[in-house]
Design an enzyme around this catalytic site. Structure first.
Site, PDB file in Angstrom:
ATOM      1  N   TYR A 232       0.525  -7.924  -1.803  1.00  0.00           N
ATOM      2  CA  TYR A 232      -0.547  -7.169  -1.496  1.00  0.00           C
ATOM      3  C   TYR A 232      -1.832  -7.809  -1.935  1.00  0.00           C
ATOM      4  CZ  TYR A 232      -4.000  -3.635  -0.206  1.00  0.00           C
ATOM      5  OH  TYR A 232      -5.010  -2.855   0.403  1.00  0.00           O
TER       6      TYR A 232
ATOM      7  N   GLU B 143       0.876  -1.424  -0.065  1.00  0.00           N
ATOM      8  CA  GLU B 143      -0.095   0.027  -0.309  1.00  0.00           C
ATOM      9  C   GLU B 143       0.926   1.285  -0.002  1.00  0.00           C
ATOM     10  OE1 GLU B 143      -4.039   0.181   0.782  1.00  0.00           O
ATOM     11  OE2 GLU B 143      -3.712  -0.664   2.761  1.00  0.00           O
TER      12      GLU B 143
ATOM     13  N   ASN C 114      -4.291 -10.084   3.849  1.00  0.00           N
ATOM     14  CA  ASN C 114      -5.887  -9.955   4.097  1.00  0.00           C
ATOM     15  C   ASN C 114      -6.588 -11.297   4.256  1.00  0.00           C
ATOM     16  OD1 ASN C 114      -6.627  -7.121   4.043  1.00  0.00           O
ATOM     17  ND2 ASN C 114      -5.807  -6.881   1.885  1.00  0.00           N
TER      18      ASN C 114
ATOM     19  N   ASP D  55      -1.844   1.651   9.901  1.00  0.00           N
ATOM     20  CA  ASP D  55      -2.888   0.798  10.785  1.00  0.00           C
ATOM     21  C   ASP D  55      -2.356  -0.757  10.979  1.00  0.00           C
ATOM     22  OD1 ASP D  55      -3.446   0.744   8.149  1.00  0.00           O
ATOM     23  OD2 ASP D  55      -5.518   0.840   8.321  1.00  0.00           O
TER      24      ASP D  55
ATOM     25  N   ASP E  28       0.767  -8.566   2.895  1.00  0.00           N
ATOM     26  CA  ASP E  28      -0.519  -8.278   3.445  1.00  0.00           C
ATOM     27  C   ASP E  28      -1.361  -9.031   2.805  1.00  0.00           C
ATOM     28  OD1 ASP E  28      -2.872  -7.746   4.248  1.00  0.00           O
ATOM     29  OD2 ASP E  28      -2.840  -5.420   3.858  1.00  0.00           O
TER      30      ASP E  28
END
Length: 256
Positions: free
Chosen positions: A106, A34, A149, A247, A147
């Site tokens: 990602y 990101e 997710n 975050d 990441d």
DNA sequence: ATGACTGAGCATCTCAGA
């Protein structure tokens, strides 16, 4: 070798955080997700002065991945092999460094765009499984990190943070994560801490950090010979308490 | 009862994040 992965939620907003973290921790490799900018706008010069060379795959506004390395590397892929040619989402870098293949991902969130958005996530995961299977079949030492997710199990998110319908915990997402594990990859953090609350993300909303209402969605997966060399693997919670943090926090892995 | 975000962009709302 010490390697970390960190979803920074915009490199332009987090440049000083990353700089400070590199100075403090000095990993050999740092995988970013990101970055939210085109590759030409990535602040490579900032990191070069700290001894890190950069490769970035970016796009405007969304997504974007980059790798910072203080050891020599060679880029092998700027996109996930097997995806359609017209897929322009910047989510994948594969390179060789230190005798291993390093894959920075990602993975699509899957909650936006309705069922089509979720289907894209699943297709992406199927494609990733094909790629990692090829690496493992060739006995390539490999690290798949980023990441994902996906919260692999119910222990990987704080109670009440996500509904069962969320794309991060839906059975289809988890089944595909398990396929990666069953194919022979080791989840570095869980290898050293098999149970308990370990999180890598806390939402900006509703006091999630203060309440430790987090998720574990950033992972480092190791091929068998690298898993045997695992020394340490842990999220750096300190970063979430900094001013204007991402975050997500970095996940740092050390191999002997 | 609780708490009420962040970032980017052809921007002063909308989309995405997770």
């Amino acid at each position: 070798m010490r390697l970390a992965t960190w979803n920074v939620n915009s490199i332009r907003q987090r440049e000083r955080h990353v700089r400070r973290w590199l100075e403090r921790v000095q990993p050999d490799l740092l995988l970013l997700q990101e970055i939210k900018c085109e590759a030409g706008n990535f602040p490579a010069e900032t990191f070069r002065t700290l001894g890190y060379e950069t490769v970035a795959v970016g796009q405007k506004a969304y997504n974007g991945v980059a790798v910072l390395s203080r050891v020599p590397f060679a880029v092998h892929h700027h996109a996930l092999p097997g995806l359609p040619e017209d897929d322009a989402q910047a989510r994948y870098i594969e390179l060789e460094a230190g005798g291993a293949t390093i894959v920075n991902i990602y993975l699509p969130n899957g909650n936006s765009g309705g069922e089509a958005g979720f289907a894209y996530k699943l297709a992406w995961m199927d494609c990733l499984a094909e790629r990692t299977a090829a690496l493992l079949d060739a006995d390539t030492p490999a690290i798949i990190a980023g990441d994902f997710n996906v919260c692999p199990t119910d222990e990987d998110f704080a109670p009440g943070t996500l509904p069962a319908t969320d794309a991060l915990v839906r059975p289809e997402s988890r089944a595909r994560y398990r396929r990666l594990i069953w194919s022979g990859l080791t989840d570095a953090v869980r290898a050293l801490q098999p149970a308990g609350r370990v999180y890598t993300f806390w939402d900006y909303q509703a006091g999630a950090w203060r309440r430790n209402a987090g998720l574990r969605i950033d992972h480092v997966l190791l091929s068998p010979t690298l898993a045997e060399r695992l020394v340490a693997a842990e999220p750096d919670r300190h970063e979430r308490g900094e001013d204007q943090p991402s975050d997500h926090v970095p996940v740092l892995v050390e191999l002997s």
